[in-house]
Design a protein around this motif. Structure first.
Motif, PDB file in Angstrom:
ATOM      1  N   ASP A 216       0.828  -1.224   0.000  1.00 38.91           N
ATOM      2  CA  ASP A 216       0.000   0.000   0.000  1.00 38.91           C
ATOM      3  C   ASP A 216       0.849   1.256   0.000  1.00 38.91           C
ATOM      4  O   ASP A 216       0.487   2.267  -0.615  1.00 38.91           O
ATOM      5  CB  ASP A 216      -0.921  -0.003   1.220  1.00 38.91           C
ATOM      6  N   GLN A 261      -8.087  -5.064   1.269  1.00 34.50           N
ATOM      7  CA  GLN A 261      -6.751  -4.637   0.825  1.00 34.50           C
ATOM      8  C   GLN A 261      -6.213  -5.585  -0.250  1.00 34.50           C
ATOM      9  O   GLN A 261      -5.620  -5.150  -1.246  1.00 34.50           O
ATOM     10  CB  GLN A 261      -5.805  -4.591   2.033  1.00 34.50           C
ATOM     11  N   GLN A 265      -5.225  -4.576  -4.057  1.00 41.87           N
ATOM     12  CA  GLN A 265      -3.865  -4.838  -4.540  1.00 41.87           C
ATOM     13  C   GLN A 265      -3.895  -5.668  -5.826  1.00 41.87           C
ATOM     14  O   GLN A 265      -3.195  -5.360  -6.798  1.00 41.87           O
ATOM     15  CB  GLN A 265      -3.061  -5.572  -3.465  1.00 41.87           C
TER      16      GLN A 265
END
Length: 784
Positions: A216, A261, A265
């Protein structure tokens, strides 16, 4: 296409103790007579030239390095060699060959005890050699860093060294900090260098580096670096798209932050691979294999996280709720729109649904059949879209054909104690959908094209299936009916796209022959489908003729006597033999495929087919001597005939008397009546009645009936005797309709096979001893 497992790069150690790349090729291990032993051969993938020829010496020390993708050894003093494999599997395969020659266990990493000089060489291999010294991470060093990263890409050993150096020194984060500085200063030259650096680091193909780059913290800066491609006049705005345009939509609420997340990604990395990075060259195609694996394992992890019981239940129930309520009213209606892009989107949606759960789609369409007409059933709409594809290459039709194959594949159908999905769905498909799938095939092989009824059929077909494509066929048939005999018997326009469509349909029917033994058998025999398919053997498009031949080959490959009886009674080998004879002496795929068909019959020894071929066609085939197939068929036939004669001679004479013998023709009619009866249940054993088990007193009771049948058949046979030709031979005609077999369509027949002299008998059966056959066929105009 070469096996990528054997793809290697060959390296030699130069005088400066550096590894030189000698080229890329494919390695094999084989015995070389000149070297008197098993050897490693590497041939260049570009031109096939020999890059390496090295005998596997029993005393040479071979070593496996770099996560089992590198094999290193010394040929002589100061001459070291290395093979760097694209895939670990290929390295393991060659390593086993080397260990086999040296009598070693493949689990070892070194095959021999190393002498001192070899130890020195091995120590210079990249795993123990010093890492590359990286320049300091400063603005004025960016060009030097870019040159370094670009230069190592051609050497796997130096790539390893650079990757280790980048990982150990936390270099990537320092580079991304420089990117922010360059962007703030609008330093275009520095941004261009950073593009080359980041792109080169991606091509190092190291998962540990990807973990850093796609975190991130770093991924948006990585995307930013890749916006400044030196070949573009203006930088792309990928970050703007990812942060503002792309929207994350949740089908079900996702509260797990780690899962969210991982989804973000994966989407961004997929965007980098598919959109940002340029298409890799042939040399670079391996460089991103780890990136592909990174994306794949991310997706696996996401699915695993979704398999929490509560979430999986919600997702499945939501998808099941989507299907019955809206599927017909969305996909079916969208398929009917003129917008190609919208129809393509509908195809993609249907594809996702079929891939997700073919059983759920099958359940829906069977429920739909209870409420709707056949014309608007979802599967029929899909078939119509396949038939009506306007793409000259039929790209959409090929995709839809693959989806149909998935739906009708018994391998993914469920079978439970209370319900058998296979039998239910296949009954539905053959009753409601098969006629739509075969309509173009039957229309393009129709014989009675000048009759009013056939024109009406084609008009109805055009309305029900696809007005744009099939109306052309209707107009052609109707105009030909008006012109009458002044036109040639052309069945359909000489259309490559139509031929492609028929080939697709035949491919799907061939799949059905292999997997739907009961249902497709009934359909083929009720519709006389094989006869219609074999009309396409006369097509000018060789690929279509091969599709028709493949269909027949699959049927014969089942070795089913029902099919064999159907083929022999319909004389269905004739169009195949005519195609072989028309092909002449040309050595091509059609010739090989036909020869293979007859060779299979010979090797498997299908007696009924061998007898039919030899008795009816051997005189036309005996001149083919470049293969021994047809002589082999004749030999098999004569051996079987001798065996039957020996059995007959061993039977007591009283059993051979006419009083107890049923007439052969009457037996044939009884068998034909029994053969035409429908099977009642799928999977039920089908065994013809054994005549010899009947009591002898049954025969006299039916004697008068058999004699009447015999006289009627003899009278019919006299009318149908083959006509003598001017050359003194005989010719038979082939018609592709069941009724034409009695001579009704003789006017449309013409001889296409060489006629033979009536004087030669060649030791064939009594039937052929009297008549010398010349194989002929009906040429129904210029076919597809």
């Amino acid at each position: 296409m070469s096996d990528t497992r054997r793809r290697v790069k060959v390296y030699t150690l130069n005088e400066d103790r550096q590894w030189d790349d000698r080229g890329t090729g494919h390695v094999s291990s084989t015995y070389v007579e000149r070297l008197k032993g098993m050897s490693l051969l590497v041939r260049a993938e570009s031109d096939g030239s020999l890059l390496l020829e090295s005998k596997i010496n029993p005393n040479t020390a071979y070593q496996k390095q770099q996560a089992d993708t590198l094999i290193v050894w010394s040929e002589a003093e100061n001459y070291d060699l290395a093979l760097s494999f694209q895939e670990k599997a290929g390295c393991d395969e060659i390593w086993e060959k080397i260990c086999q020659v040296q009598g070693k266990d493949p689990s070892v990493e070194v095959t021999q005890d190393l002498i001192e000089s070899e130890e020195e060489h091995i120590e210079e291999m990249p795993e123990t050699s010093p890492l590359i010294d990286l320049p300091t991470c400063e603005l004025n060093k960016l060009e030097e860093i870019a040159d370094l990263v670009t230069s190592v890409l051609s050497s796997p050993i130096r790539r390893e060294k650079l990757a280790l150096a980048l990982e150990n020194e936390g270099y990537i984060k320092k580079l991304l900090q420089l990117f922010q500085v360059c962007e703030n200063l609008e330093n275009t030259e520095g941004l261009h260098h950073l593009y080359e650096i980041i792109r080169g680091i991606l091509f190092l193909n190291k998962a540990t580096l990807f973990e850093v780059m796609f975190s991130d913290e770093c991924i948006m800066d990585v995307v930013g670096c890749l916006e400044y491609d030196p070949s573009l006049a203006q930088p792309k705005r990928h970050r703007e798209f990812l942060t503002k345009t792309a929207k994350f939509k949740e089908v079900i609420p996702i509260t797990d932050s780690e899962l969210r997340q991982k989804i973000h990604q994966t989407y961004r990395v997929q965007y980098i691979q598919d959109i940002i990075l340029p298409t890799p060259s042939v040399f670079e195609e391996n460089f991103l294999s780890t990136l592909t694996s990174f994306i794949f394992f991310n997706k696996v992890e996401i699915v695993s996280m979704l398999q929490v019981k509560s979430m999986s239940t919600k997702l499945t129930s939501r998808l099941k709720g989507i299907l019955p309520g809206t599927l017909q009213h969305t996909i079916s209606l969208i398929f009917g729109m003129d917008d190609l892009q919208v129809r393509s989107a509908a195809t993609d949606i249907f594809s996702y649904l079929v891939e997700f759960s073919p059983s759920m789609v099958r359940e829906f369409v069977m429920q739909e059949a209870q409420q709707s007409d056949d014309d608007i059933l979802l599967i029929n709409v899909v078939i119509e879209q396949m038939i009506c594809d306007t793409d000259p290459e039929l790209g959409g039709a090929v995709q839809l054909m693959g989806l149909l194959r998935t739906l009708i594949d018994p391998e993914n159908m469920l079978a439970t104690a209370n319900k058998t999905e296979k039998s239910e769905f296949l009954n539905f498909f053959y009753n409601h959908c098969m006629h739509v799938l075969t309509a173009p095939l039957l229309a393009n092989t129709s014989e009675d094209k000048c009759e009013k009824g056939n024109a009406t059929f084609l008009f109805s077909l055009a309305l029900n299936l696809c007005f744009e494509n099939l109306f052309l066929i209707f107009i052609f048939y109707l105009s030909d009916a008006v012109v009458g005999s002044t036109k040639s018997n052309t069945i359909c326009p000489d259309n490559y796209q139509t031929a492609q469509l028929l080939a697709l349909i035949l491919e799907l029917l061939t799949f059905c022959v292999e997997h739907h033994t009961y249902h497709i058998k009934n359909y083929i025999m009720n519709k006389d489908l094989l006869r219609r398919v074999l009309v396409l053997m006369n097509s000018k498009h060789t690929f279509l003729a091969l599709c028709a031949l493949r269909f027949m080959r699959r049927i014969i490959g089942l070795k089913d006597e029902f099919y064999n009886r159907y083929i022999t009674k319909g004389n269905l080998f004739e169009p195949v033999i005519n195609a072989l004879l028309d092909n002449g002496t040309r050595y091509n795929l059609l010739n090989s495929a036909v020869i293979e068909l007859f060779e299979f019959i010979r090797v498997v020894n299908i007696k009924s087919l061998i007898a039919h071929i030899v008795e009816n066609f051997y005189n036309a085939l005996e001149s083919i001597e470049y293969v021994q197939t047809f002589k082999g068929l004749k030999t098999k036939y004569e051996q079987e005939k001798d065996r039957q004669n020996q059995k007959l001679n061993s039977v007591p004479s009283i059993l051979r008397s006419n009083r107890f013998r049923r007439d052969a023709r009457a037996l044939e009619e009884d068998e034909e009546m029994w053969f035409n009866e429908d099977e009642e249940e799928e999977g039920e054993a089908v065994v013809p009645p054994v005549e010899k088990s009947k009591q002898e007193d049954d025969f006299p009771d039916s004697y008068e009936k058999f004699m009447e049948t015999k006289k009627a058949k003899e009278s019919e046979d006299k009318e149908n005797l083959p006509k003598r030709t001017s050359a003194g031979g005989f010719k038979f005609t082939f018609s592709h309709s069941a009724s034409a077999a009695n001579g009704a369509n003789g006017a449309n027949s013409k001889s296409v096979a060489a006629q033979t002299s009536p004087a030669s008998s060649n030791g064939s059966s009594s039937k052929n001893a009297t008549l010398t056959t010349a194989v002929t066929a009906t040429k129904v105009g210029e076919l597809v």
